[in-house]
Scaffold this active site. Structure first.
Site, PDB file in Angstrom:
ATOM      1  N   LYS A 185       9.209  -3.536  -0.463  1.00  0.00           N
ATOM      2  CA  LYS A 185       8.736  -4.631  -1.310  1.00  0.00           C
ATOM      3  C   LYS A 185       7.358  -4.237  -1.801  1.00  0.00           C
ATOM      4  O   LYS A 185       6.369  -4.364  -1.081  1.00  0.00           O
ATOM      5  CB  LYS A 185       8.673  -5.920  -0.484  1.00  0.00           C
ATOM      6  CG  LYS A 185       8.921  -7.202  -1.266  1.00  0.00           C
ATOM      7  CD  LYS A 185       7.894  -7.510  -2.318  1.00  0.00           C
ATOM      8  CE  LYS A 185       6.612  -8.052  -1.769  1.00  0.00           C
ATOM      9  NZ  LYS A 185       5.558  -8.163  -2.798  1.00  0.00           N
ATOM     10  N   GLY A 238      -2.115  -3.509   3.829  1.00  0.00           N
ATOM     11  CA  GLY A 238      -2.669  -4.574   2.994  1.00  0.00           C
ATOM     12  C   GLY A 238      -3.767  -5.312   3.733  1.00  0.00           C
ATOM     13  O   GLY A 238      -4.390  -4.765   4.653  1.00  0.00           O
ATOM     14  N   SER A 239      -3.984  -6.560   3.334  1.00  0.00           N
ATOM     15  CA  SER A 239      -5.120  -7.298   3.887  1.00  0.00           C
ATOM     16  C   SER A 239      -4.833  -7.744   5.328  1.00  0.00           C
ATOM     17  O   SER A 239      -3.684  -7.922   5.725  1.00  0.00           O
ATOM     18  CB  SER A 239      -5.414  -8.520   3.012  1.00  0.00           C
ATOM     19  OG  SER A 239      -4.316  -9.390   3.018  1.00  0.00           O
ATOM     20  N   THR A 240      -5.897  -7.938   6.081  1.00  0.00           N
ATOM     21  CA  THR A 240      -5.776  -8.299   7.494  1.00  0.00           C
ATOM     22  C   THR A 240      -5.063  -9.640   7.651  1.00  0.00           C
ATOM     23  O   THR A 240      -4.202  -9.797   8.527  1.00  0.00           O
ATOM     24  CB  THR A 240      -7.173  -8.299   8.141  1.00  0.00           C
ATOM     25  OG1 THR A 240      -7.660  -6.950   8.085  1.00  0.00           O
ATOM     26  CG2 THR A 240      -7.149  -8.740   9.584  1.00  0.00           C
ATOM     27  N   GLU A 260      -1.513  -1.286   8.762  1.00  0.00           N
ATOM     28  CA  GLU A 260      -2.693  -0.595   8.254  1.00  0.00           C
ATOM     29  C   GLU A 260      -3.444  -1.616   7.416  1.00  0.00           C
ATOM     30  O   GLU A 260      -3.010  -1.957   6.324  1.00  0.00           O
ATOM     31  CB  GLU A 260      -2.259   0.641   7.457  1.00  0.00           C
ATOM     32  CG  GLU A 260      -3.347   1.669   7.314  1.00  0.00           C
ATOM     33  CD  GLU A 260      -4.167   1.453   6.077  1.00  0.00           C
ATOM     34  OE1 GLU A 260      -5.175   0.704   6.156  1.00  0.00           O
ATOM     35  OE2 GLU A 260      -3.799   2.028   5.044  1.00  0.00           O
ATOM     36  N   CYS A 294      -8.636   0.681   1.296  1.00  0.00           N
ATOM     37  CA  CYS A 294      -8.902   0.112   2.625  1.00  0.00           C
ATOM     38  C   CYS A 294      -9.940   0.930   3.375  1.00  0.00           C
ATOM     39  O   CYS A 294     -10.716   0.405   4.145  1.00  0.00           O
ATOM     40  CB  CYS A 294      -7.622  -0.037   3.438  1.00  0.00           C
ATOM     41  SG  CYS A 294      -6.378   1.158   3.056  1.00  0.00           S
ATOM     42  N   GLU A 393     -14.753  -7.466   4.216  1.00  0.00           N
ATOM     43  CA  GLU A 393     -14.225  -6.494   3.257  1.00  0.00           C
ATOM     44  C   GLU A 393     -14.291  -7.111   1.859  1.00  0.00           C
ATOM     45  O   GLU A 393     -13.750  -8.192   1.624  1.00  0.00           O
ATOM     46  CB  GLU A 393     -12.777  -6.154   3.619  1.00  0.00           C
ATOM     47  CG  GLU A 393     -12.212  -5.061   2.749  1.00  0.00           C
ATOM     48  CD  GLU A 393     -10.817  -4.627   3.193  1.00  0.00           C
ATOM     49  OE1 GLU A 393      -9.988  -5.499   3.473  1.00  0.00           O
ATOM     50  OE2 GLU A 393     -10.580  -3.405   3.254  1.00  0.00           O
TER      51      GLU A 393
HETATM   52  P1  ADP Z   1      -3.544  -9.346  -1.914  1.00  0.00           P
HETATM   53  O1  ADP Z   1      -4.022 -10.577  -1.189  1.00  0.00           O
HETATM   54  O2  ADP Z   1      -4.638  -8.637  -2.578  1.00  0.00           O
HETATM   55  O3  ADP Z   1      -2.363  -9.564  -2.839  1.00  0.00           O
HETATM   56  P2  ADP Z   1      -1.953  -8.592   0.333  1.00  0.00           P
HETATM   57  O4  ADP Z   1      -2.389  -7.820   1.510  1.00  0.00           O
HETATM   58  O5  ADP Z   1      -1.695 -10.043   0.521  1.00  0.00           O
HETATM   59  O6  ADP Z   1      -3.026  -8.364  -0.784  1.00  0.00           O
HETATM   60  O7  ADP Z   1      -0.658  -7.925  -0.316  1.00  0.00           O
HETATM   61  C1  ADP Z   1      -0.085  -6.725   0.097  1.00  0.00           C
HETATM   62  C2  ADP Z   1       1.419  -6.853   0.073  1.00  0.00           C
HETATM   63  O8  ADP Z   1       1.818  -7.884   0.970  1.00  0.00           O
HETATM   64  C3  ADP Z   1       2.034  -7.211  -1.275  1.00  0.00           C
HETATM   65  O9  ADP Z   1       3.253  -6.515  -1.434  1.00  0.00           O
HETATM   66  C4  ADP Z   1       2.264  -8.699  -1.132  1.00  0.00           C
HETATM   67  O10 ADP Z   1       3.281  -9.182  -1.988  1.00  0.00           O
HETATM   68  C5  ADP Z   1       2.697  -8.795   0.307  1.00  0.00           C
HETATM   69  N1  ADP Z   1       2.553 -10.118   0.922  1.00  0.00           N
HETATM   70  C6  ADP Z   1       1.620 -11.067   0.666  1.00  0.00           C
HETATM   71  N2  ADP Z   1       1.803 -12.156   1.446  1.00  0.00           N
HETATM   72  C7  ADP Z   1       2.875 -11.899   2.230  1.00  0.00           C
HETATM   73  C8  ADP Z   1       3.567 -12.616   3.261  1.00  0.00           C
HETATM   74  N3  ADP Z   1       3.187 -13.826   3.648  1.00  0.00           N
HETATM   75  N4  ADP Z   1       4.628 -12.020   3.855  1.00  0.00           N
HETATM   76  C9  ADP Z   1       5.015 -10.780   3.501  1.00  0.00           C
HETATM   77  N5  ADP Z   1       4.420 -10.064   2.527  1.00  0.00           N
HETATM   78  C10 ADP Z   1       3.358 -10.600   1.900  1.00  0.00           C
END
Ligand code: ADP
Length: 491
Positions: A185, A238-240, A260, A294, A393
């Site tokens: 995804k 992605g984000s924490t 990560e 990151c 961050e």
């Molecule tokens: P940002 O907040 O900058 O979009 P994220 O870390 O939230 O960064 O996004 C990284 C990935 O995680 C993207 O593919 C996003 O669609 C996905 N994502 C965001 N929220 C969720 C969630 N609750 N469950 C699973 N995947 C998610």
């Protein structure tokens, strides 16, 4: 359908999910507009997938895992498919670099560098899968015990928007090399190269159902994927905050995860450092990809004796930095979207209001399109390490410089955040290089250098809130597989 691609529709390039070796739209037919961050204009669209589409992709991956041949193929044959994929990526390098750059806003030279790294991942994992093996274990008399590395099954990869091609490659390279099947995804803000690479994987001989892609929002498609009972392992970059949500979702099925996550990575500059060598690296580590990395080096800790020199040198460089559209190939591109632009601007405004010394500002090119998400780089000096700008961050081109007194002070400040992803240490003193590298809590430490995200071969991952599990290098192959112990009683 199939691998022939014809995407041009009236509203732009219409990309599809890739499930079971075919392009398929979402069940609802709903789509998400894709805008280029450089001008805010829509140029493509992707399916807005929901739980039903996720289920279809996971079932396709589960069937491919159960029925083979991928999971049962000799590792060398899987490796050949990955190697061929790397070569196809090289062949389509210009197309992929242009697509990544337009989709994310990154300068085109960064798009090209990402293609080279992406190709290298498939090359590395193409050659690595048949070189990993288990142990034979001395056990009781009359027994032989051995271990095998087995694939998890269906791996879900949730990918961010900052380096989509590269992060997909480290996930897919390691997961596929070990015989897993995949459902990916990508981020709603940058899905295009992921879809394209799944198609190329198919062309390279990766069988139907092994490499599936579904696009959509994190809260729908991402959440459904993380919680799907037929997913065996989840890997996320992605984000924490999102990482915590995904771990909670995966915990419902007690699934393993690799996380990560964020960082607030320090570069520590001692007074004996080669400052001429350090200076361009200190700047690049935060400016690369507009600071949306990151492992960005977002804090500089400088020994007080050379603080004025380093701060002045950084200020001079920062004031010359220019942000502009991806195809202008300037120092940095725009940020990924309006929300991120507003977030970064808010954090910088808060730092200014808190009275933190603004040392320099870069600029936005005068002819940059007004609809783009630009942000002029910001440099702060004499930053109290307890302040938000030194703790949180930012994920933008914002650098905080903090003076320190001695080695112990430097280590204390370096370790004084919630994160622990990467660190840089600049000193000519050999003993200090070793001491500091060992004491700093970070998954990667660079001495007299810094590689934001660099190194296909180098294990990468965090301590503390930066996550757990390791990607890249051989270590990723262990995360992407599980040990099975077999005991023979032969009397
Ligand atoms: P940002 O907040 O900058 O979009 P994220 O870390 O939230 O960064 O996004 C990284 C990935 O995680 C993207 O593919 C996003 O669609 C996905 N994502 C965001 N929220 C969720 C969630 N609750 N469950 C699973 N995947 C998610």
């Amino acid at each position: 359908m199939g691998t022939h691609i014809s995407r041009t529709v009236a509203e732009g390039l219409a990309f599809m999910n890739f499930i079971g070796g075919r392009q398929v739209d979402s069940a609802s037919g709903r789509r998400i507009d894709v805008a280029s961050p450089s001008d805010g204009r829509v140029f493509a669209s992707i399916p807005e997938s929901a739980a039903e589409d996720v289920d279809r992709a996971v079932r396709s991956a589960a069937r491919a895992f159960e029925e083979g041949p991928w999971s049962r193929m000799p590792a060398v044959e899987r490796g050949r498919c990955l190697t061929r994929l790397g070569l196809l990526i090289e062949k389509h390098g210009d197309e992929l670099a242009a697509l990544e750059s337009r989709d994310t806003g990154k300068p085109i030279r960064q798009g090209r560098a990402d293609v080279v790294a992406t190709m290298r991942y498939y090359e590395f994992y193409g050659g690595a899968g048949d070189k990993i093996h288990g142990d034979t274990i001395p056990f009781l008399p009359g027994y032989t015990a051995l271990t095998l590395r087995e694939p998890h099954g269906v791996v879900a990869g949730i990918i961010p928007w900052n380096y989509p091609m590269q992060i997909l490659a480290r996930v897919a390279g390691a997961a596929l090399a070990m015989g897993n099947t995949l459902v990916v995804k990508p981020a709603e803000d940058a899905s295009l190269t992921t879809i394209r690479i799944a198609e190329l994987a198919h062309e390279a001989g990766v069988p139907e159902g092994v490499f599936n892609v579904i696009t959509g929002y994190g809260r729908d498609a991402g959440a459904a994927l993380s919680a799907h009972p037929a997913v065996d392992y989840v890997t996320f970059t992605g984000s924490t905050l999102t990482g915590t949500a995904i771990q909670q979702a995966a915990a419902v099925n007690n699934r393993g995860v690799t996380m990560e996550l964020g960082g607030k990575s320090p570069q520590i500059v001692f007074s004996d450092a080669d400052l001429d060598a350090a200076m361009p690296v200190l700047v690049n580590a935060i400016i690369q990809n507009g600071g949306q990395t990151c492992s960005a080096g977002s804090r500089i800790l400088v020994q007080r004796e050379v603080y004025a020199t380093v701060a002045a040198g950084l200020a001079e460089r920062f004031s010359k930095l220019v942000a502009g559209p991806h195809d202008a190939d300037l120092d940095l591109g725009p940020l990924i979207n309006r929300r991120q632009q507003e977030r970064v601007a808010g954090m910088v405004a808060a730092a200014e209001e808190a009275g933190i010394e603004a040392l320099a500002r870069g600029s936005v090119a005068a002819d940059a399109p007004s609809g783009g998400y630009y942000f002029a780089p910001a440099l702060f000096g004499s930053v109290d390490p307890a302040k938000a700008i030194a703790q949180e961050e930012v994920f933008g081109p914002v650098l905080a410089v903090t003076p320190f007194d001695d080695e112990a002070d430097a280590i204390r400040i370096a370790n004084g955040t919630d994160f622990g992803l990467v660190a840089g240490v600049w000193t000519r003193d050999g003993g200090r290089q070793h001491r500091v590298a060992k004491r700093v809590r970070a998954g990667q430490v660079f001495v007299n250098g810094y590689g934001a995200g660099g190194g296909i071969e180098l294990p990468f991952g965090g301590f503390k809130k930066s996550g757990h599990g390791r990607e890249k290098g051989f270590e990723a192959l262990y995360d992407m597989s599980a040990t099975k112990t077999i005991v023979f009683n032969h009397g």
